[in-house]
Design a protein around this motif. Structure first.
Motif, PDB file in Angstrom:
ATOM      1  N   HIS A  32     -14.291  11.441  25.366  1.00  0.00           N
ATOM      2  CA  HIS A  32     -14.108  12.892  25.390  1.00  0.00           C
ATOM      3  C   HIS A  32     -12.665  13.316  25.644  1.00  0.00           C
ATOM      4  CE1 HIS A  32     -18.369  13.382  24.983  1.00  0.00           C
ATOM      5  NE2 HIS A  32     -18.570  12.545  25.985  1.00  0.00           N
ATOM      6  N   SER A  33     -11.816  12.385  26.013  1.00  0.00           N
ATOM      7  CA  SER A  33     -10.403  12.694  26.237  1.00  0.00           C
ATOM      8  C   SER A  33      -9.524  12.380  25.025  1.00  0.00           C
ATOM      9  CB  SER A  33      -9.880  11.906  27.436  1.00  0.00           C
ATOM     10  OG  SER A  33     -10.560  12.267  28.607  1.00  0.00           O
ATOM     11  N   PHE A  34     -10.099  11.760  23.997  1.00  0.00           N
ATOM     12  CA  PHE A  34      -9.304  11.398  22.821  1.00  0.00           C
ATOM     13  C   PHE A  34      -8.675  12.650  22.217  1.00  0.00           C
ATOM     14  CE2 PHE A  34      -8.539  10.422  18.376  1.00  0.00           C
ATOM     15  CZ  PHE A  34      -7.881   9.212  18.480  1.00  0.00           C
ATOM     16  N   PRO A  35      -7.402  12.570  21.808  1.00  0.00           N
ATOM     17  CA  PRO A  35      -6.732  13.742  21.208  1.00  0.00           C
ATOM     18  C   PRO A  35      -7.279  14.044  19.807  1.00  0.00           C
ATOM     19  CG  PRO A  35      -5.280  11.830  21.174  1.00  0.00           C
ATOM     20  CD  PRO A  35      -6.512  11.428  21.929  1.00  0.00           C
ATOM     21  N   LYS A  36      -8.285  14.868  19.747  1.00  0.00           N
ATOM     22  CA  LYS A  36      -9.032  15.110  18.511  1.00  0.00           C
ATOM     23  C   LYS A  36      -8.235  15.823  17.418  1.00  0.00           C
ATOM     24  CE  LYS A  36     -13.497  14.976  20.770  1.00  0.00           C
ATOM     25  NZ  LYS A  36     -13.076  14.324  21.966  1.00  0.00           N
ATOM     26  N   GLN A  37      -7.178  16.499  17.774  1.00  0.00           N
ATOM     27  CA  GLN A  37      -6.378  17.213  16.774  1.00  0.00           C
ATOM     28  C   GLN A  37      -5.116  16.464  16.372  1.00  0.00           C
ATOM     29  OE1 GLN A  37      -7.726  19.814  15.313  1.00  0.00           O
ATOM     30  NE2 GLN A  37      -9.455  19.602  16.716  1.00  0.00           N
ATOM     31  N   ALA A  38      -4.963  15.226  16.810  1.00  0.00           N
ATOM     32  CA  ALA A  38      -3.733  14.463  16.554  1.00  0.00           C
ATOM     33  C   ALA A  38      -3.673  13.957  15.110  1.00  0.00           C
ATOM     34  CB  ALA A  38      -3.637  13.287  17.518  1.00  0.00           C
ATOM     35  N   PHE A  39      -2.454  13.972  14.581  1.00  0.00           N
ATOM     36  CA  PHE A  39      -2.172  13.499  13.226  1.00  0.00           C
ATOM     37  C   PHE A  39      -1.157  12.361  13.215  1.00  0.00           C
ATOM     38  CE2 PHE A  39      -3.656  17.790  12.570  1.00  0.00           C
ATOM     39  CZ  PHE A  39      -4.377  17.732  11.393  1.00  0.00           C
ATOM     40  N   ASP A  40      -0.572  12.034  14.377  1.00  0.00           N
ATOM     41  CA  ASP A  40       0.553  11.090  14.376  1.00  0.00           C
ATOM     42  C   ASP A  40       0.172   9.723  14.925  1.00  0.00           C
ATOM     43  OD1 ASP A  40       2.153  11.208  17.423  1.00  0.00           O
ATOM     44  OD2 ASP A  40       0.491  12.538  16.972  1.00  0.00           O
ATOM     45  N   TYR A  41       0.640   8.706  14.256  1.00  0.00           N
ATOM     46  CA  TYR A  41       0.354   7.314  14.598  1.00  0.00           C
ATOM     47  C   TYR A  41       0.808   6.978  16.011  1.00  0.00           C
ATOM     48  CZ  TYR A  41       0.557   2.221  14.513  1.00  0.00           C
ATOM     49  OH  TYR A  41       0.398   0.897  14.818  1.00  0.00           O
ATOM     50  N   ASP A  42       2.052   7.321  16.334  1.00  0.00           N
ATOM     51  CA  ASP A  42       2.617   6.933  17.628  1.00  0.00           C
ATOM     52  C   ASP A  42       1.847   7.530  18.800  1.00  0.00           C
ATOM     53  OD1 ASP A  42       4.585   5.337  16.492  1.00  0.00           O
ATOM     54  OD2 ASP A  42       5.990   7.013  16.321  1.00  0.00           O
ATOM     55  N   GLY A  43       1.478   8.788  18.695  1.00  0.00           N
ATOM     56  CA  GLY A  43       0.746   9.436  19.770  1.00  0.00           C
ATOM     57  C   GLY A  43      -0.636   8.831  19.980  1.00  0.00           C
ATOM     58  N   ILE A  44      -1.334   8.576  18.886  1.00  0.00           N
ATOM     59  CA  ILE A  44      -2.675   7.993  18.975  1.00  0.00           C
ATOM     60  C   ILE A  44      -2.585   6.550  19.463  1.00  0.00           C
ATOM     61  CG2 ILE A  44      -4.730   7.339  17.672  1.00  0.00           C
ATOM     62  CD1 ILE A  44      -4.094   9.775  15.829  1.00  0.00           C
ATOM     63  N   SER A  45      -1.636   5.806  18.942  1.00  0.00           N
ATOM     64  CA  SER A  45      -1.453   4.417  19.344  1.00  0.00           C
ATOM     65  C   SER A  45      -1.156   4.326  20.843  1.00  0.00           C
ATOM     66  CB  SER A  45      -0.318   3.791  18.539  1.00  0.00           C
ATOM     67  OG  SER A  45      -0.075   2.479  18.949  1.00  0.00           O
ATOM     68  N   SER A  46      -0.269   5.169  21.327  1.00  0.00           N
ATOM     69  CA  SER A  46       0.059   5.180  22.759  1.00  0.00           C
ATOM     70  C   SER A  46      -1.167   5.518  23.591  1.00  0.00           C
ATOM     71  CB  SER A  46       1.170   6.190  23.048  1.00  0.00           C
ATOM     72  OG  SER A  46       2.368   5.781  22.462  1.00  0.00           O
ATOM     73  N   TYR A  47      -1.924   6.496  23.148  1.00  0.00           N
ATOM     74  CA  TYR A  47      -3.136   6.873  23.878  1.00  0.00           C
ATOM     75  C   TYR A  47      -4.082   5.675  23.989  1.00  0.00           C
ATOM     76  CZ  TYR A  47      -7.582   8.876  25.122  1.00  0.00           C
ATOM     77  OH  TYR A  47      -8.774   9.121  25.760  1.00  0.00           O
ATOM     78  N   LEU A  48      -4.316   4.993  22.870  1.00  0.00           N
ATOM     79  CA  LEU A  48      -5.244   3.862  22.875  1.00  0.00           C
ATOM     80  C   LEU A  48      -4.740   2.709  23.737  1.00  0.00           C
ATOM     81  CD1 LEU A  48      -6.303   3.861  19.126  1.00  0.00           C
ATOM     82  CD2 LEU A  48      -7.694   4.560  21.090  1.00  0.00           C
ATOM     83  N   GLU A  49      -3.437   2.464  23.709  1.00  0.00           N
ATOM     84  CA  GLU A  49      -2.871   1.377  24.506  1.00  0.00           C
ATOM     85  C   GLU A  49      -3.012   1.638  26.000  1.00  0.00           C
ATOM     86  OE1 GLU A  49       1.090   0.965  23.007  1.00  0.00           O
ATOM     87  OE2 GLU A  49       0.425  -0.172  21.254  1.00  0.00           O
ATOM     88  N   LEU A  50      -2.998   2.903  26.385  1.00  0.00           N
ATOM     89  CA  LEU A  50      -3.100   3.261  27.797  1.00  0.00           C
ATOM     90  C   LEU A  50      -4.534   3.552  28.233  1.00  0.00           C
ATOM     91  CD1 LEU A  50       0.037   5.572  28.056  1.00  0.00           C
ATOM     92  CD2 LEU A  50      -0.187   3.182  28.788  1.00  0.00           C
ATOM     93  N   ASP A  51      -5.450   3.636  27.272  1.00  0.00           N
ATOM     94  CA  ASP A  51      -6.849   3.946  27.562  1.00  0.00           C
ATOM     95  C   ASP A  51      -7.549   2.703  28.101  1.00  0.00           C
ATOM     96  OD1 ASP A  51      -9.454   4.896  27.609  1.00  0.00           O
ATOM     97  OD2 ASP A  51      -9.732   4.755  25.449  1.00  0.00           O
ATOM     98  N   GLY A  52      -8.009   2.770  29.314  1.00  0.00           N
ATOM     99  CA  GLY A  52      -8.653   1.622  29.933  1.00  0.00           C
ATOM    100  C   GLY A  52     -10.016   1.284  29.351  1.00  0.00           C
ATOM    101  N   THR A  53     -10.612   2.187  28.592  1.00  0.00           N
ATOM    102  CA  THR A  53     -11.938   1.920  28.026  1.00  0.00           C
ATOM    103  C   THR A  53     -11.867   1.338  26.618  1.00  0.00           C
ATOM    104  OG1 THR A  53     -12.214   4.140  27.086  1.00  0.00           O
ATOM    105  CG2 THR A  53     -12.938   3.800  29.365  1.00  0.00           C
TER     106      THR A  53
END
Length: 73
Positions: A32-53
């Motif tokens: 539920h915290s995933f950035p649902k409106q994101a279009f950019d690789y770097d932002g999504i990649s960073s989010y996933l790398e820091l996401d503990g789940t």
């Protein structure tokens, strides 16, 4: 109109045979915290790398991103 990465991935959720991409789409749906409106690789990649789940290899994200780029651009 280009879809966000999240909205693009939702079409991969209804699978008959589980795939890494489908399981990844399920993870995004349940995060539920995933950035649902994101279009950019770097932002999504960073989010996933820091996401503990997120417990899949980043190569699954890269495969999904390549599909997204091919189909949405």
């Amino acid at each position: 109109m280009k879809k966000s990465f999240y909205h693009y991935m939702m079409k991969h959720r209804n699978y008959k045979v589980p795939t890494d991409i489908g399981l990844f789409a399920d993870h995004l749906f349940n995060d539920h915290s995933f950035p649902k409106q994101a279009f950019d690789y770097d932002g999504i990649s960073s989010y996933l790398e820091l996401d503990g789940t997120f417990n899949m290899p980043m190569s699954v994200f890269d495969q999904a991103w390549n599909l997204y780029e091919e189909e949405e651009n």
